[in-house]
Scaffold this motif. Structure first.
Motif, short mmCIF file in Angstrom:
data_model
loop_
_atom_site.label_atom_id
_atom_site.label_comp_id
_atom_site.label_asym_id
_atom_site.label_seq_id
_atom_site.Cartn_x
_atom_site.Cartn_y
_atom_site.Cartn_z
N ALA A 208 43.51 48.02 34.57
CA ALA A 208 44.27 46.84 34.14
C ALA A 208 44.73 46.03 35.33
CB ALA A 208 45.46 47.26 33.28
N ASP A 209 45.17 46.71 36.38
CA ASP A 209 45.59 46.02 37.60
C ASP A 209 44.40 45.34 38.28
OD1 ASP A 209 47.74 45.57 39.70
OD2 ASP A 209 46.23 46.60 40.91
N ILE A 210 43.27 46.02 38.30
CA ILE A 210 42.05 45.44 38.89
C ILE A 210 41.65 44.17 38.16
CG2 ILE A 210 39.57 45.79 39.21
CD1 ILE A 210 40.24 48.78 39.68
N ILE A 211 41.59 44.25 36.84
CA ILE A 211 41.20 43.09 36.04
C ILE A 211 42.19 41.95 36.23
CG2 ILE A 211 40.89 42.21 33.69
CD1 ILE A 211 38.57 43.92 34.63
N ALA A 212 43.48 42.29 36.24
CA ALA A 212 44.51 41.26 36.41
C ALA A 212 44.32 40.52 37.74
CB ALA A 212 45.90 41.88 36.35
N ASN A 213 43.99 41.24 38.79
CA ASN A 213 43.83 40.60 40.09
C ASN A 213 42.50 39.87 40.23
OD1 ASN A 213 46.25 41.04 41.70
ND2 ASN A 213 45.80 43.22 41.49
N VAL A 214 41.44 40.42 39.67
CA VAL A 214 40.16 39.70 39.70
C VAL A 214 40.33 38.33 39.05
CG1 VAL A 214 37.84 39.61 38.72
CG2 VAL A 214 38.64 41.70 39.79
N THR A 215 40.93 38.32 37.87
CA THR A 215 41.09 37.05 37.17
C THR A 215 42.13 36.17 37.83
OG1 THR A 215 42.60 38.14 35.60
CG2 THR A 215 40.30 37.95 34.96
N SER B 123 40.86 45.94 49.05
CA SER B 123 41.62 46.97 48.35
C SER B 123 41.16 47.10 46.90
CB SER B 123 43.11 46.62 48.39
OG SER B 123 43.88 47.54 47.65
N LEU B 124 40.90 45.96 46.27
CA LEU B 124 40.42 45.98 44.88
C LEU B 124 39.04 46.62 44.80
CD1 LEU B 124 42.13 44.78 42.61
CD2 LEU B 124 40.60 42.82 42.58
N SER B 125 38.19 46.31 45.76
CA SER B 125 36.85 46.90 45.80
C SER B 125 36.93 48.41 45.93
CB SER B 125 36.07 46.31 46.97
OG SER B 125 34.86 47.00 47.18
N HIS C 14 31.01 45.08 38.88
CA HIS C 14 30.29 43.88 39.30
C HIS C 14 31.21 42.68 39.49
CE1 HIS C 14 28.01 40.13 38.75
NE2 HIS C 14 27.12 40.73 39.52
N PRO C 15 32.11 42.36 38.55
CA PRO C 15 33.01 41.24 38.81
C PRO C 15 33.81 41.38 40.10
CG PRO C 15 33.13 41.88 36.51
CD PRO C 15 32.28 42.91 37.19
N VAL C 16 34.23 42.62 40.42
CA VAL C 16 34.98 42.84 41.66
C VAL C 16 34.08 42.63 42.87
CG1 VAL C 16 36.18 44.56 43.06
CG2 VAL C 16 36.66 44.41 40.61
N GLN C 17 32.95 43.33 42.89
CA GLN C 17 32.09 43.27 44.07
C GLN C 17 31.49 41.87 44.28
OE1 GLN C 17 32.23 45.74 46.08
NE2 GLN C 17 33.33 47.03 44.63
#
Length: 948
Positions: free
Chosen positions: A515-522, A555-557, A581-584
Motif C-alpha cells: 500500500a505504501d509502495i503504490i501510494a508513493n508510485v502514484t 528505496s521503493l525499488s 513493473h510500475p515501480v521499476q
C-alpha cells in the motif's frame, strides 16, 4: 426492455473451502461455513439446494444462473440442479431451494409474490433495486426458499472492451467474489488514438491481424465475449451488481465492427451507451466518416445528421441504452465557430423527438439520456443553455482529475440527477498521459466524495484507455461508487492493502508495505506525469531535490523487489505487472531524465564525470525497453503489447511516434579543460570554479570566489562541494579551513578518469559560533606533471537562535516550509472544520474544509473555518507565501487580511492561461498562490481561512 431486479439473502455454505478470504474489498462476507438455525444452507451434507427459474426469464438471467451453479460446483464439488419451472410444476417435498428471477418478468417470482404476500414495494418499478428474502412455503411442496439476486442487475455502468482479467486476480469464489461494479457509469475510451496498447493486444489475441472490415478495429465479439465473461466473473455475489454500458470509441464502431456485439452485450445484461461526444448511439467521427454526407455541422447539414442519428436509434432500439444527447465537433473537438446556444437547444429538441418517434414512446422522460458538460459544453451551460429536467447532467473534470464544477444546491433536485465524467488518462493538452499509473486514489476520493456530497452520483464516467496500468485505480473508482459510505479519508490505504492480500496472498505486513509502495508510485508520478518529465524537472542544484527524488525511487525499488523475490513463481507475474513493473519502469524513467540533466550540467561545468552520466542515460534508455519486453513476455505473452505506449521525449502534446533518448553530450576525455585539471562545484549553484561560467556571477567571467552560507536549520545539516576531474590528468587534493568550527569530510582525496569526482561535506560545530562568522575554505590540488592548483571559497555560518519555549516552524536557508496538516490551531465555524486528507498531493497530505459543504455554505474572507501555523523568521526581507484551496484568505498575526481568488476568471468553458503549458498548474500538479507580507523578524502566526 423492462428493468431487471434480483434478490439475494444472507447465505450459509456448509462444508465449503476457505472461510475468511473475501475478494470484494470492503464488503461484508455474505457466506459462512457453519450452519445455524438462522441461516439458509446452499450446500450441506453433500447436497446442494436446487436453483429454480422460470422459462420466460430474461436470457441474461438464465446465463447468470448457469454461472452461479458453476460457482457452487467449483467451490464445493457439488453441482446444484438448475431447473426452469413453473408454478404448476411438481416439486415433491423439497426443503430448501433457491429461486432466481425478475419482478414483473418471471412468472415464477410473480407466483411467489402472490402466494406469500411478499412486500416488493421497495423495488417495484425501480431500475437499480433488488431485495433478498428467505420465504417460507413459497411454492407447493417447497418448505423454504431464498429469493436470490444474481449479479446482473442493470445499472448505469459503461464498460469498455477489456483485456483478460483471469490473471488480474486469483479465482474468487462464493466467499465474496471480487467485483467491478457501481451505481455509476464507467466509460473507457478504447481507440487507436487513445489506447494503442490495448488496440495492439486485441489485434494479436482476437483477430487475424486485419481487424474489422470498415474500421480496422480489432474489437469484435470474440474480445467482447472475453471481456464480458471476465467482467461478470469479477462481479459475482458480493455486491449489488449493476450492469453497465459498452462505450463507443473514436477509432472503432461498436455497432458496425461486429454484428454480434450489441446482441451479445444485451444478452449479458449490459446497458449500452456512448460517451460525451457521440450522440444517439453512433460513433463519431468513425461512423460519420464512413456513412455521413456533408459537414458535421447541424447549422448547414441538419437533415443528413438527423438521418444519421435515426439509424443509431433504430439500430439500438431493441436493446437497453443510455443515450448521449447534444453535439460536439467531429473528433471530440469543440463545435465550429458560429454554433450558438439556440442551435444546440434545437439539436437537443430534435434528438428527443427522434427518440420519441423511433422508440415509439409516449413519454420521452422514460428514455434515459445524458448531457455531458465537457470542455466548451460547460461554457454553453454557464451561458444559459439548459436541457429538460429528466436529462442527466454529467459534470466533467478538466481532463486532469480536477472536477471543474459541482451542481449547486438549486441544481440538485432535477429528476434526471447529475453525474461525473472523470479522467485517469488523457489524450490532449498540455500533454498526453497514458503510459503508466499516475493518478492518486487519495485525489480521486477527494474529488468524488465531493460529488457524492453534492448528489452528483447518478452516472459516473471514467476515462481510461489502455486499462492495464489503471486496474487497481479503476477498481477503487467502482468500489467507491458502489458504496461510498464504506470509505473515508482515513481508510484508503486499507483498500490497497486488502487488494494486495487478495491478489498476492501475502502477509498483512507486506500488504501494508505494498500500500505504501503504490501510494508513493502514484504520488510521485502524479506530481509530474512521466510524460512531462524533462532533465530539469527536479532541481539539480537546490535542496538536493533531484538526489532526494532518486533516493526515494531507489528505496521503493528495493522494497518492491524484496516482496517480488519472496513470492512463489505463480504469484510473481501478477505482482510484476501490478506493482514491480510500475515501480521499476517509473524509477528507470526518472533516473534517465535526472541523469540526462546531470550530464548536461556537468558538461557545462567542464567536468569529466559528465561522460559517466551519458553512459548511464544510454543504459537506462535500453533498460526502459527491457522492462517493456519483460512485461510482454510474461506467461507466454499473455499481456503482449500492453506496454506499447510511447512515453520518452515528447515534442508537443501528442504522443511521440517513437521513444527517443533524452539529449546528452560528452566532454572530450583526452583533452584538459582550459582552467586546469581540478573543477570545483558548490551546492546551490550551477557554476564551477576556477575559470569562467555563466552561473559564476552575473557577467559570467572574471567572477569573484564563490560564497556559501549555512544556518542551523538547513534541512541536510551541511553543505557539499564536488571536486571533479577537468580532463585526463589525475590529481590529489586537500580541503582545509581557517576556522576550527568548520569540519570537512573527507578532507582529502584522489581524482582520475576512473574516479572522476569526490563530494566533500562541510558541517559546523554550532557551539563554537556566535551570531554570524566567516571562514575561508581552500581546495588545493597536486596535479601530476602540472603546477599545483587551488580554489578559495568563502563560507558564512549564521547561528540563528529561536527563543526558548517557541514551538512551531523556523526559517531555514531563507525559507519556512510547512506541511498543511501540521497546524497549531484549528477553528471550526458553523459545523465546518479543516481536516487532513492523508496521502493527497506532492508530499505528506492535504487539508480541506469538512464536511464537504454539500449545502454550499458561503463565508466572506476571514469568517470561515480557519487553521493557524506558528512560525519564526530571521530574514528582514518581505516574505512570500505559497499556499495552495475557491478563495484563500491569509493573515499574518493581526495584520491586514489578504484574499486571493487564485483561480482567475476565464471565458465560460475555457481555462485560465495559467492552467495550461508544460509548466502550468496541471503539469506541475499545483496552483501556486503568491502573497507578499511585510513581516519583521520574530515569532508570528499564519492564519489561513477559506472563503467563497
Amino acid at each position: 426492455m423492462a428493468s431487471w431486479s434480483f434478490w439475494f439473502d444472507l447465505v450459509v455454505l456448509s462444508s465449503l473451502i476457505i472461510a475468511d478470504r473475501v475478494c470484494a474489498i470492503g464488503q461484508s462476507n455474505c457466506v459462512a461455513f457453519k450452519s445455524s438455525s438462522a441461516t439458509f444452507s446452499v450446500v450441506s451434507n453433500g447436497k446442494a439446494a436446487p436453483v429454480f427459474l422460470s422459462a420466460d426469464e430474461w436470457p441474461g438471467v438464465q446465463r447468470a444462473a448457469v454461472d452461479f451453479a458453476s460457482d457452487i460446483q467449483q467451490v464445493t464439488g457439488i453441482t446444484p440442479a438448475l431447473l426452469n419451472v413453473s408454478s404448476s410444476s411438481s416439486f415433491g417435498s423439497s426443503s430448501n431451494v433457491i429461486i432466481v428471477g425478475t419482478l414483473g418478468k418471471s412468472s415464477l417470482i410473480d407466483e411467489v409474490v402472490n402466494r406469500t404476500g411478499l412486500d416488493v414495494s421497495s423495488i417495484q418499478g425501480q431500475w437499480e433495486a433488488f431485495m433478498a428474502k428467505e420465504v417460507a412455503n413459497p411454492l407447493p411442496g417447497v418448505q423454504s426458499a431464498t429469493i436470490w439476486r444474481l449479479p446482473v442487475v442493470l445499472c448505469e455502468l459503461q464498460v469498455g472492451r477489456c483485456p483478460d482479467y483471469e490473471t488480474f486476480r486469483t479465482l474468487c469464489n462464493l466467499v465474496g467474489m471480487f467485483a467491478w461494479v457501481t451505481h455509476s457509469t464507467i466509460s473507457r475510451h478504447l481507440s487507436q488514438r487513445r489506447a494503442a496498447a490495448l488496440q495492439n493486444w486485441a489485434m494479436e489475441k482476437f483477430t487475424n491481424g486485419t481487424g474489422a472490415a470498415l474500421t480496422g478495429s480489432p474489437f469484435n465479439h470474440f474480445s467482447t465475449r472475453k471481456c464480458l465473461n471476465s467482467y461478470f466473473e469479477l462481479r459475482r455475489i458480493t455486491y449489488g451488481q449493476r450492469n453497465g454500458a459498452v462505450a463507443f470509441s473514436q477509432r472503432s464502431a461498436f455497432g458496425i465492427d461486429d454484428s454480434q456485439d450489441q446482441p451479445l452485450a444485451d444478452w449479458w445484461g449490459i446497458v449500452m451507451g456512448t460517451s460525451h461526444e457521440e450522440p444517439i448511439m453512433r460513433s463519431t467521427p468513425v461512423e460519420w466518416d464512413l456513412f455521413g454526407s456533408g459537414p458535421w455541422d447541424y447549422g448547414v447539414n441538419a437533415q443528413n445528421i438527423y438521418n444519421f442519428w435515426v439509424e443509431g436509434a433504430n439500430r439500438s432500439k431493441t436493446f437497453e441504452n443510455i443515450y448521449t444527447i447534444g453535439m460536439r465537433g467531429a473528433g471530440d473537438l469543440p463545435l465550429s465557430e458560429g454554433q450558438d446556444i439556440q442551435l444546440l437547444e434545437q439539436i437537443v429538441s430534435d434528438q428527443r423527438q427522434l427518440l420519441t418517434d423511433v422508440l415509439n414512446v409516449s413519454d420521452i422522460t422514460t428514455v434515459r439520456q445524458m448531457w455531458t458538460l465537457y470542455e466548451e459544453v460547460l461554457g454553453f451551460y454557464e451561458d444559459g443553455m439548459r436541457v429538460p429536467d429528466d436529462v442527466i447532467l454529467v459534470w466533467a473534470d478538466d481532463t486532469w482529475g480536477n472536477i471543474r464544477r459541482y451542481p449547486l444546491v438549486s441544481e440538485r433536485n432535477r429528476t434526471g440527477g447529475s453525474g461525473i465524467y472523470y479522467h485517469l488518462d488523457l489524450v490532449g493538452p498540455p500533454r498526453d498521459y497514458k503510459w503508466i499509473t499516475s493518478s492518486q486514489i487519495s485525489k480521486t476520493y477527494e474529488q468524488m466524495s465531493a460529488a457524492v456530497a453534492r448528489n452528483a452520483s447518478r452516472v459516473w464516467v471514467l476515462n481510461v484507455g489502455d486499462l492495464k496500468p489503471y486496474e487497481l485505480h479503476t477498481e477503487f473508482f467502482i468500489t467507491y461508487g458502489w458504496d461510498a459510505s464504506l470509505w473515508n479519508r482515513n481508510n484508503l490505504d486499507t483498500f490497497v492493502s486488502s487488494w494486495a492480500q487478495r491478489e498476492f496472498d501475502i502477509s498483512i505486513q507486506d500488504a501494508t508495505e505494498v500500500a505504501d509502495i503504490i501510494a508513493n508510485v502514484t504520488r510521485w508520478n502524479a506530481r509530474r506525469k512521466p510524460e512531462l518529465l524533462n532533465s530539469t524537472t527536479y532541481s539539480l542544484t537546490n535542496y538536493r531535490e533531484a538526489e532526494n527524488v532518486l533516493a526515494g525511487w531507489e528505496s521503493l525499488s528495493n522494497a518492491s523487489t524484496r516482496i517480488y523475490n519472496s513470492l512463489s513463481s505463480s504469484m510473481q507475474p501478477a505482482f510484476f505487472q501490478l506493482v514491480q513493473h510500475p515501480v521499476q519502469a517509473s524509477y528507470t524513467l526518472a533516473n534517465m531524465w535526472i541523469s540526462a540533466g546531470i550530464n548536461n550540467l556537468r558538461a557545462s561545468q567542464a567536468r569529466l564525470s559528465a561522460n559517466n552520466y551519458a553512459t548511464q542515460v544510454e543504459d537506462l534508455f535500453l533498460q526502459d525497453y527491457d522492462l517493456e519486453v519483460d512485461y510482454h513476455t510474461l506467461l507466454n505473452g499473455k499481456w503482449d503489447h500492453m506496454m506499447d505506449q510511447t512515453h520518452v521525449m515528447y515534442y508537443y502534446w501528442q504522443q511521440p511516434m517513437a521513444n527517443t533518448m533524452p539529449f546528452i553530450t560528452m566532454v572530450q576525455p583526452k583533452k584538459q579543460a582550459l582552467p586546469g585539471a581540478m573543477r570545483i562545484a558548490i551546492e546551490g549553484s550551477a557554476g564551477a570554479w576556477p575559470g569562467d561560467n555563466m552561473y559564476d556571477c552575473e557577467q559570467g567571467y572574471s567572477c569573484p570566489n564563490p560564497s556559501v552560507s549555512i544556518d542551523p536549520f538547513v534541512p541536510a545539516g551541511n553543505r557539499f562541494f564536488d571536486v571533479g576531474a577537468g580532463g585526463p590528468t589525475p590529481f590529489t587534493f586537500t580541503a582545509t579551513s581557517n576556522a576550527s568550527w568548520l569540519k570537512l569530510s573527507p578532507a582529502k582525496g584522489s581524482i582520475s578518469p576512473s574516479s572522476p569526482e569526490q563530494r566533500v561535506f562541510a558541517s559546523v560545530d554550532w557551539s563554537q559560533v556566535t551570531g554570524v562568522e566567516s571562514a575561508i575554505l581552500t581546495f588545493a590540488a597536486n596535479v601530476q606533471d602540472q603546477p599545483p592548483m587551488s580554489q578559495v571559497i568563502n563560507f558564512v555560518a549564521n547561528h540563528t537562535v529561536v527563543p526558548s519555549g517557541f514551538k512551531g516552524f523556523v526559517e531555514g536557508d531563507g525559507t519556512v516550509s510547512i506541511e498543511a496538516a501540521h497546524a497549531a490551531r484549528n477553528t471550526s465555524v458553523d459545523g465546518l472544520t479543516w481536516v487532513e486528507l492523508p496521502g493527497i498531493g506532492r508530499t505528506l497530505s492535504g487539508i480541506t474544509p469538512w464536511p464537504r459543504g454539500g449545502d454550499d455554505r458561503n463565508f466572506t474572507a476571514g469568517t470561515g473555518p480557519s487553521i493557524e501555523y506558528d512560525f519564526y523568521i530571521f530574514n528582514t526581507q518581505n516574505q512570500t507565501g505559497n499556499i495552495p484551496p475557491l478563495a484563500i484568505a491569509m493573515q499574518i498575526d493581526s495584520g491586514a487580511l489578504q484574499t486571493n481568488y487564485f483561480i482567475p476568471p476565464a471565458i465560460p468553458g475555457e481555462y485560465p492561461p495559467e492552467w495550461s503549458g508544460n509548466d502550468g498548474w496541471v503539469a506541475n500538479s499545483i496552483v501556486t498562490v503568491p502573497m507578499d507580507f511585510d513581516v519583521p523578524p520574530g515569532a508570528h502566526v499564519l492564519k489561513v481561512n477559506g472563503s467563497h
